[in-house]
Design an enzyme around this catalytic site. Structure first.
Site, PDB file in Angstrom:
ATOM      1  N   SER A 252      57.629  27.439  38.601  1.00  0.00           N
ATOM      2  CA  SER A 252      57.500  26.063  38.143  1.00  0.00           C
ATOM      3  C   SER A 252      57.753  26.015  36.652  1.00  0.00           C
ATOM      4  O   SER A 252      57.481  26.974  35.931  1.00  0.00           O
ATOM      5  CB  SER A 252      56.097  25.542  38.425  1.00  0.00           C
ATOM      6  OG  SER A 252      55.190  26.256  37.606  1.00  0.00           O
ATOM      7  N   LYS A 253      58.257  24.861  36.213  1.00  0.00           N
ATOM      8  CA  LYS A 253      58.655  24.802  34.806  1.00  0.00           C
ATOM      9  C   LYS A 253      57.456  24.826  33.864  1.00  0.00           C
ATOM     10  O   LYS A 253      57.612  25.091  32.690  1.00  0.00           O
ATOM     11  CB  LYS A 253      59.566  23.620  34.541  1.00  0.00           C
ATOM     12  CG  LYS A 253      58.994  22.283  34.840  1.00  0.00           C
ATOM     13  CD  LYS A 253      60.064  21.242  34.572  1.00  0.00           C
ATOM     14  CE  LYS A 253      59.593  19.893  35.047  1.00  0.00           C
ATOM     15  NZ  LYS A 253      60.655  18.955  35.246  1.00  0.00           N
ATOM     16  N   ARG A 254      56.271  24.602  34.383  1.00  0.00           N
ATOM     17  CA  ARG A 254      55.083  24.719  33.527  1.00  0.00           C
ATOM     18  C   ARG A 254      54.880  26.140  33.051  1.00  0.00           C
ATOM     19  O   ARG A 254      54.321  26.387  31.999  1.00  0.00           O
ATOM     20  CB  ARG A 254      53.842  24.293  34.290  1.00  0.00           C
ATOM     21  CG  ARG A 254      53.685  22.824  34.187  1.00  0.00           C
ATOM     22  CD  ARG A 254      52.546  22.294  34.969  1.00  0.00           C
ATOM     23  NE  ARG A 254      52.817  20.886  35.107  1.00  0.00           N
ATOM     24  CZ  ARG A 254      52.033  19.930  34.668  1.00  0.00           C
ATOM     25  NH1 ARG A 254      50.927  20.223  34.080  1.00  0.00           N
ATOM     26  NH2 ARG A 254      52.360  18.674  34.811  1.00  0.00           N
ATOM     27  N   LYS A 255      55.284  27.102  33.896  1.00  0.00           N
ATOM     28  CA  LYS A 255      55.029  28.494  33.546  1.00  0.00           C
ATOM     29  C   LYS A 255      56.286  29.224  33.105  1.00  0.00           C
ATOM     30  O   LYS A 255      56.217  30.245  32.440  1.00  0.00           O
ATOM     31  CB  LYS A 255      54.435  29.213  34.752  1.00  0.00           C
ATOM     32  CG  LYS A 255      53.172  28.532  35.232  1.00  0.00           C
ATOM     33  CD  LYS A 255      52.205  29.499  35.857  1.00  0.00           C
ATOM     34  CE  LYS A 255      50.900  28.781  36.142  1.00  0.00           C
ATOM     35  NZ  LYS A 255      50.361  29.098  37.437  1.00  0.00           N
ATOM     36  N   ASN A 256      57.435  28.728  33.507  1.00  0.00           N
ATOM     37  CA  ASN A 256      58.688  29.424  33.295  1.00  0.00           C
ATOM     38  C   ASN A 256      59.767  28.379  33.184  1.00  0.00           C
ATOM     39  O   ASN A 256      59.791  27.476  33.997  1.00  0.00           O
ATOM     40  CB  ASN A 256      59.014  30.197  34.587  1.00  0.00           C
ATOM     41  CG  ASN A 256      59.048  31.682  34.393  1.00  0.00           C
ATOM     42  OD1 ASN A 256      59.387  32.165  33.323  1.00  0.00           O
ATOM     43  ND2 ASN A 256      58.719  32.394  35.426  1.00  0.00           N
TER      44      ASN A 256
END
Ligand code: GLU
Length: 499
Positions: A252-256
């Site tokens: 997910s773009k929150r983490k990566n």
């Protein structure tokens, strides 16, 4: 039989590395069997689909060297390849199912659906919505028809028993029919849903093998029913394991960062990124880490896909990219790569036009433009505290709110970015000149750069958002508990500013 595979992205956002991963495996599978690989754009969700997003998806896949045989740009015998250009096809198929008793018209309103669901839950009934739950008596149906209310068309699903289907990697999968709802096939406006359009198009485009992410496994029973009702042969299903963050959660773009454009902007080589995607759940027979797309195509075998969730680890990707730079490029080739990446006219002219009036000597360019050619910036908490009168917590809140506003922004231009930030600062009752400095630091590393709106417009959404996320980390990050509170405050703020 000619093997035909496809990738069917919905153009509703940034080009995702997961799309490239699925495209790569579809391409390899098709080539392994001397077959064809099709690109179809699934843009039935007109409200969320954009031309920009479609263009970015096509450009990014091409940048990676993943070429398709048929698609909206190259044409082919089974076109058009954009679902929005095939809209006259789907309604007839839905009507056909109604006539043959495999689908039904449903006049229930969204509020009624909520109530029916709630009532079922209260009764301890955890099954999905079925035709019986949705029935209206004839009188009421007639009233609604007379009142001009438009129906949706829904799929009839068995209420009992088990659906069994084969997955090329997992063998037989069983899903209870009671968990499968009477899926909407055609909406009140006559537009098809994903399920109907996808099945009809896979059939008409003669797709023989569907390789897609495992998040679609739960849709397979509906698709199998549709194939059965239409009397068509279902393509073989092969659900590929989902890419994961290093902590094993879904990528997910929150983490990566998940956008291919981010990796391009970071200066990864397309060959290295494709190589890395090829390592996701798959390996070469000799287990070597570094290989070209050609080598992967030559050795591809779907049975070598392993189901353990492949981890997309940016550190590992950097290591592989370094191998490519060291081993595949001599210094002259490296100079050529760098020139194309940074100093093409397309890249350098907009930056120089910002700096033109600000430099005194040419040697001013490199320090002033450095942040435009960097990845995540090397920042300290103090950089933010010295640039702003705000406390750490306040800074975190504002950067997080800014990030959320910009994550929701669909058209990324200087003007739209400015208007988001201005509205946000107004709703927080902070003067723009006090609101902007931390954003300058996050994006440009200091408050001395040229306009941060221009910088963000040029850096693009992915790099800009990644730098805002990085700034939040540098300031100590936001705990789960804090995040909950921030989300609440943010929603309250959004509601307060709505007219
Ligand atoms: N449009 C779907 C998506 O966005 C396609 C899923 C499929 O491959 O069936 O992923």
């Amino acid at each position: 039989m000619t093997v035909r595979t496809r990738i069917a992205p919905s153009p509703t956002g940034d080009p995702h590395v997961g799309t490239a991963y699925i495209a790569l495996f579809n391409l390899c599978f098709a080539r392994q069997h001397q077959g064809q690989f099709v690109l179809r754009i699934e843009d039935t969700d007109q409200a969320r689909s954009t031309d920009d997003s479609e263009k970015m998806i096509l450009d990014s896949l091409k940048w990676l060297g993943l070429e398709w045989d048929e698609g909206p740009d190259v044409g082919g015998a089974y076109g058009p390849y954009r679902q929005s250009e095939r809209m006259d096809i789907y309604a007839g198929y839905a009507e056909q199912l109604v006539e043959r008793g495999y689908a039904f018209k449903c006049y229930r309103t969204p509020e009624e659906l909520d109530n029916i669901r709630e009532a079922k839950k209260q009764n301890g009934d955890l099954s999905a919505l079925n035709e019986n739950d949705l029935k209206l008596d004839d009188r009421e149906t007639q009233n609604r028809v007379a009142a001009g209310q438009l129906p949706v068309i829904r799929l009839k699903v068995p209420e009992r028993g088990v659906c069994r289907f084969k997955d090329g990697l997992r063998g037989e999968i069983e899903i209870e029919w009671s968990r499968v709802d009477a899926q909407i096939l055609l909406k009140t406006d006559g537009m098809p849903t994903y399920h109907l359009a996808n099945v009809v198009d896979d059939h008409l485009m003669k797709i023989t093998h569907v390789l897609r992410g495992e998040e679609w496994i739960n849709s397979a029973p509906k698709h199998q029913l549709l194939y059965e009702y239409f009397g068509w042969e279902m393509p073989a299903l092969i659900h590929l394991p989902l890419l994961r963050n290093p902590d094993k959660s879904k990528l997910s773009k929150r983490k990566n960062p998940t956008s291919i454009l981010f990796y391009k902007k970071m200066g990864f080589l397309p060959e290295a990124l494709v190589n890395y995607l090829g390592r996701m759940g798959w390996s070469m027979p000799d287990e070597r880490e570094k290989f070209t797309l050609q080598e992967m195509l030559a050795h591809f075998d779907i049975s070598r896909v392993s189901l353990g969730g492949p981890v997309f680890d940016v550190e590992k990707l950097r290591w592989l990219n370094a191998c490519w730079i060291r081993e595949e490029l001599d210094t002259v080739q490296l100079a050529e790569k760098l020139r194309a990446w940074a100093f093409s006219e397309e890249n350098i002219l907009p930056v120089l036009s910002q700096l033109h009036q600000r430099i005194e000597v040419l040697s001013d360019v490199a320090p002033q433009a450095a942040f435009m050619f960097s990845g995540l910036l090397d920042l300290q908490e103090q950089d933010f505290l010295s640039a702003s009168r705000q406390e750490r917590d306040e800074l975190l809140t504002h950067l997080q709110f800014t990030l959320w506003r910009l994550e929701a922004l669909r058209h990324w231009t200087r003007e739209t970015i400015f208007s988001e930030i201005k509205q946000l600062s107004e709703s927080l009752q902070i003067k723009l000149k006090d609101f902007l400095p931390p954003i300058f630091v996050a994006i440009a590393g200091s408050t001395a750069s040229f306009s941060v709106m221009d910088a963000m417009a040029l850096l693009g959404p992915d790099m800009s958002r990644a730098r805002l996320r990085h700034a939040i980390e540098v300031l100590g990050g936001v705990s789960k508990k804090q995040m909950k509170r921030l989300e609440k405050d943010y929603q309250a703020l959004q509601q307060a500013v709505l007219p």
